[in-house]
Design a protein around this motif. Structure first.
Motif, PDB file in Angstrom:
ATOM      1  N   ARG A   1     109.366  34.628  -3.080  1.00  0.00           N
ATOM      2  CA  ARG A   1     108.043  34.211  -2.627  1.00  0.00           C
ATOM      3  C   ARG A   1     107.231  33.655  -3.790  1.00  0.00           C
ATOM      4  N   GLU A   2     106.314  32.746  -3.447  1.00  0.00           N
ATOM      5  CA  GLU A   2     105.444  32.185  -4.470  1.00  0.00           C
ATOM      6  C   GLU A   2     104.342  33.182  -4.794  1.00  0.00           C
ATOM      7  N   ILE A   3     104.082  33.405  -6.090  1.00  0.00           N
ATOM      8  CA  ILE A   3     103.086  34.386  -6.522  1.00  0.00           C
ATOM      9  C   ILE A   3     101.962  33.725  -7.319  1.00  0.00           C
ATOM     10  N   THR A   4     101.675  32.458  -6.965  1.00  0.00           N
ATOM     11  CA  THR A   4     100.611  31.714  -7.646  1.00  0.00           C
ATOM     12  C   THR A   4      99.273  32.432  -7.556  1.00  0.00           C
ATOM     13  N   ALA A   5      98.967  32.962  -6.383  1.00  0.00           N
ATOM     14  CA  ALA A   5      97.660  33.599  -6.179  1.00  0.00           C
ATOM     15  C   ALA A   5      97.452  34.761  -7.140  1.00  0.00           C
ATOM     16  N   GLY A   6      98.507  35.527  -7.405  1.00  0.00           N
ATOM     17  CA  GLY A   6      98.393  36.653  -8.321  1.00  0.00           C
ATOM     18  C   GLY A   6      98.038  36.202  -9.727  1.00  0.00           C
ATOM     19  N   PHE A   7      98.711  35.168 -10.220  1.00  0.00           N
ATOM     20  CA  PHE A   7      98.417  34.651 -11.558  1.00  0.00           C
ATOM     21  C   PHE A   7      97.010  34.070 -11.613  1.00  0.00           C
ATOM     22  N   ALA A   8      96.637  33.345 -10.560  1.00  0.00           N
ATOM     23  CA  ALA A   8      95.293  32.752 -10.542  1.00  0.00           C
ATOM     24  C   ALA A   8      94.221  33.836 -10.560  1.00  0.00           C
ATOM     25  N   GLY A   9      94.425  34.891  -9.768  1.00  0.00           N
ATOM     26  CA  GLY A   9      93.443  35.970  -9.719  1.00  0.00           C
ATOM     27  C   GLY A   9      93.295  36.668 -11.056  1.00  0.00           C
ATOM     28  N   VAL A  10      94.415  36.974 -11.711  1.00  0.00           N
ATOM     29  CA  VAL A  10      94.362  37.634 -13.019  1.00  0.00           C
ATOM     30  C   VAL A  10      93.689  36.733 -14.048  1.00  0.00           C
ATOM     31  N   GLY A  11      94.018  35.441 -14.006  1.00  0.00           N
ATOM     32  CA  GLY A  11      93.421  34.505 -14.959  1.00  0.00           C
ATOM     33  C   GLY A  11      91.920  34.406 -14.809  1.00  0.00           C
ATOM     34  N   VAL A  12      91.442  34.321 -13.579  1.00  0.00           N
ATOM     35  CA  VAL A  12      89.991  34.219 -13.340  1.00  0.00           C
ATOM     36  C   VAL A  12      89.288  35.488 -13.799  1.00  0.00           C
ATOM     37  N   VAL A  13      89.876  36.663 -13.498  1.00  0.00           N
ATOM     38  CA  VAL A  13      89.257  37.932 -13.900  1.00  0.00           C
ATOM     39  C   VAL A  13      89.166  38.027 -15.422  1.00  0.00           C
ATOM     40  N   LEU A  14      90.236  37.664 -16.113  1.00  0.00           N
ATOM     41  CA  LEU A  14      90.220  37.703 -17.577  1.00  0.00           C
ATOM     42  C   LEU A  14      89.194  36.727 -18.156  1.00  0.00           C
ATOM     43  N   LEU A  15      89.093  35.568 -17.520  1.00  0.00           N
ATOM     44  CA  LEU A  15      88.120  34.571 -17.998  1.00  0.00           C
ATOM     45  C   LEU A  15      86.690  35.075 -17.831  1.00  0.00           C
ATOM     46  N   LEU A  16      86.416  35.743 -16.710  1.00  0.00           N
ATOM     47  CA  LEU A  16      85.082  36.299 -16.487  1.00  0.00           C
ATOM     48  C   LEU A  16      84.782  37.415 -17.486  1.00  0.00           C
ATOM     49  N   ILE A  17      85.776  38.251 -17.767  1.00  0.00           N
ATOM     50  CA  ILE A  17      85.577  39.326 -18.747  1.00  0.00           C
ATOM     51  C   ILE A  17      85.299  38.743 -20.128  1.00  0.00           C
ATOM     52  N   ALA A  18      86.085  37.730 -20.503  1.00  0.00           N
ATOM     53  CA  ALA A  18      85.898  37.096 -21.810  1.00  0.00           C
ATOM     54  C   ALA A  18      84.506  36.483 -21.925  1.00  0.00           C
ATOM     55  N   SER A  19      84.066  35.832 -20.877  1.00  0.00           N
ATOM     56  CA  SER A  19      82.741  35.205 -20.900  1.00  0.00           C
ATOM     57  C   SER A  19      81.645  36.259 -20.984  1.00  0.00           C
ATOM     58  N   GLY A  20      81.811  37.341 -20.216  1.00  0.00           N
ATOM     59  CA  GLY A  20      80.810  38.405 -20.244  1.00  0.00           C
ATOM     60  C   GLY A  20      80.713  39.057 -21.614  1.00  0.00           C
ATOM     61  N   LEU A  21      81.854  39.326 -22.249  1.00  0.00           N
ATOM     62  CA  LEU A  21      81.841  39.925 -23.585  1.00  0.00           C
ATOM     63  C   LEU A  21      81.203  38.986 -24.605  1.00  0.00           C
ATOM     64  N   SER A  22      81.493  37.694 -24.473  1.00  0.00           N
ATOM     65  CA  SER A  22      80.923  36.735 -25.414  1.00  0.00           C
ATOM     66  C   SER A  22      79.407  36.703 -25.320  1.00  0.00           C
ATOM     67  N   VAL A  23      78.893  36.723 -24.094  1.00  0.00           N
ATOM     68  CA  VAL A  23      77.433  36.707 -23.913  1.00  0.00           C
ATOM     69  C   VAL A  23      76.818  37.998 -24.432  1.00  0.00           C
ATOM     70  N   ALA A  24      77.476  39.128 -24.155  1.00  0.00           N
ATOM     71  CA  ALA A  24      76.929  40.421 -24.549  1.00  0.00           C
ATOM     72  C   ALA A  24      76.958  40.626 -26.054  1.00  0.00           C
ATOM     73  N   TRP A  25      78.006  40.150 -26.703  1.00  0.00           N
ATOM     74  CA  TRP A  25      78.192  40.423 -28.142  1.00  0.00           C
ATOM     75  C   TRP A  25      77.653  39.326 -29.053  1.00  0.00           C
ATOM     76  N   THR A  26      77.742  38.079 -28.598  1.00  0.00           N
ATOM     77  CA  THR A  26      77.349  36.983 -29.492  1.00  0.00           C
ATOM     78  C   THR A  26      76.163  36.177 -28.973  1.00  0.00           C
ATOM     79  N   ARG A  27      75.663  36.574 -27.781  1.00  0.00           N
ATOM     80  CA  ARG A  27      74.506  35.912 -27.174  1.00  0.00           C
ATOM     81  C   ARG A  27      74.784  34.445 -26.821  1.00  0.00           C
ATOM     82  N   ARG A  28      76.052  34.126 -26.618  1.00  0.00           N
ATOM     83  CA  ARG A  28      76.388  32.752 -26.212  1.00  0.00           C
ATOM     84  C   ARG A  28      77.651  32.773 -25.366  1.00  0.00           C
ATOM     85  N   PRO A  29      77.756  31.813 -24.447  1.00  0.00           N
ATOM     86  CA  PRO A  29      78.962  31.762 -23.624  1.00  0.00           C
ATOM     87  C   PRO A  29      80.141  31.263 -24.463  1.00  0.00           C
ATOM     88  N   LEU A  30      81.315  31.340 -23.882  1.00  0.00           N
ATOM     89  CA  LEU A  30      82.507  30.856 -24.594  1.00  0.00           C
ATOM     90  C   LEU A  30      82.390  29.373 -24.914  1.00  0.00           C
TER      91      LEU A  30
END
Length: 324
Positions: free
Chosen positions: A295-324
């Motif tokens: 079976r194709e598991i594209t959705a799983g990779f896409a979901g994990v990628g988006v979640v990681l990207l949101l976490i990275a962006s949130g940490l960047s704003v919280a720690w460095t006061r700027r987006p990625l």
């Protein structure tokens, strides 16, 4: 794992390029800092956590980008998925040796109890048939989804004498392939069919050898899962013509049962106790309700990628006061 669009993986070449750019940027940052102060003073005034906070969001973003690129390549994996349509034939040995009590309360009683447990856990859409064999093999119940009929058929099973193991395999495979000619393999789009054969002794009667029957089952595409019931030191009393009784050791023929399973692509297990036998039947009931499917598991990779990207962006704003 395979990919529907493997050329998309070329996008992964961007990741090491970004890492190199990051390293160059860090080197420039250190050079600029060195121009305005000594390294020792800078190390004291800019603690290490600040550097970690600056780099961690970028690292997470790289992992997210990698995951998203792999998702674009449409990855496919072989997964275990529910299979609600299949035919299973339970082949039960009813030879005289099944009266042995090494498996409590007796081998036959334990086998019937475990067969009922199998009916409880097997998917409701499974068609279940029952074959019994002693000196010959016969169909006690044609495959059906009627569980009440299956339980009623189990209640009618009684002890026989000999063990026609090869005939049992043949008759069970034929019952599992109901509606097909004797030599016609299962069509590719047909629901899978399998046999679960339980025996406690070696072949003593019948016209077909277990090896020949297993070879035919393999050609027809029907795996035979085998269960060796009992212990090697069990005995039963066999009546003689003069009214006396002979004590006969009845050991399971594990070697033959294992060969049948191996040749046909099934699974062999040993059941020296009633508890182990019921566990085996319950496991088979759940496992036979699954099938391996790509079976194709594209959705799983896409979901994990988006979640990681949101976490990275949130940490960047919280720690460095700027987006990625």
């Amino acid at each position: 794992m395979s990919f529907g669009t493997p050329l998309a993986l070329l996008g992964l070449l961007v990741v090491p390029l970004l890492i190199v750019m990051l390293a160059i940027g860090e080197r420039r940052r250190r050079a600029q800092s060195a121009a305005f102060g000594t390294p020792a003073l800078l190390a004291a005034s800019l603690p290490m956590p600040r550097k970690t906070r600056r780099l961690m969001p970028f690292a997470l973003a790289l992992v997210a980008l990698t995951t998203l690129i792999v998702g674009v390549a449409r990855p496919r994996a072989t997964l275990s998925v529910p299979d609600r349509s299949a035919t299973v034939v339970l082949a039960l040995d009813t030879s005289r040796s099944m009266a042995a009590t090494d498996v409590k309360p007796s081998r036959l009683a334990a086998a019937l109890t475990s067969a009922r447990a199998f009916l409880d856990v097997a998917p409701k859409d499974f068609a279940v048939g029952i074959v019994t064999f002693s000196t010959s093999a016969s169909v006690a119940l044609d495959p059906t989804t009627d569980r009440d009929a299956a339980r009623a058929a189990l209640e009618q099973i009684r002890l026989g004498s000999g063990t026609a193991l090869g005939d049992a395999v043949d008759r069970s495979v034929a019952a599992a392939r109901s509606g097909l000619s004797p030599l016609q393999p299962l069509p590719a789009d047909a629901p899978p069919a399998t046999v679960v054969l339980l025996s406690d002794g070696e072949q003593t009667s019948g016209t077909r050898t277990p090896r020949a029957a297993a070879g035919q089952a393999k050609k027809l595409g029907v795996p035979v899962n085998t269960v060796a019931l009992g212990t090697s030191d069990a005995v039963v009393e066999v009546p003689l013509k003069n009214g006396l009784k002979e004590r006969v050791t009845v050991s399971p023929d594990a070697r033959t049962l294992e060969e049948i399973a191996r040749v046909t692509g099934g699974r062999f297990t040993a059941a020296p106790t009633a508890e182990r036998l019921e566990e085996i039947y319950r496991d088979l009931g759940g496992r036979l309700g699954k099938k391996r499917e790509e079976r194709e598991i594209t959705a799983g990779f896409a979901g994990v990628g988006v979640v990681l990207l949101l976490i990275a962006s949130g940490l960047s704003v919280a720690w460095t006061r700027r987006p990625l």
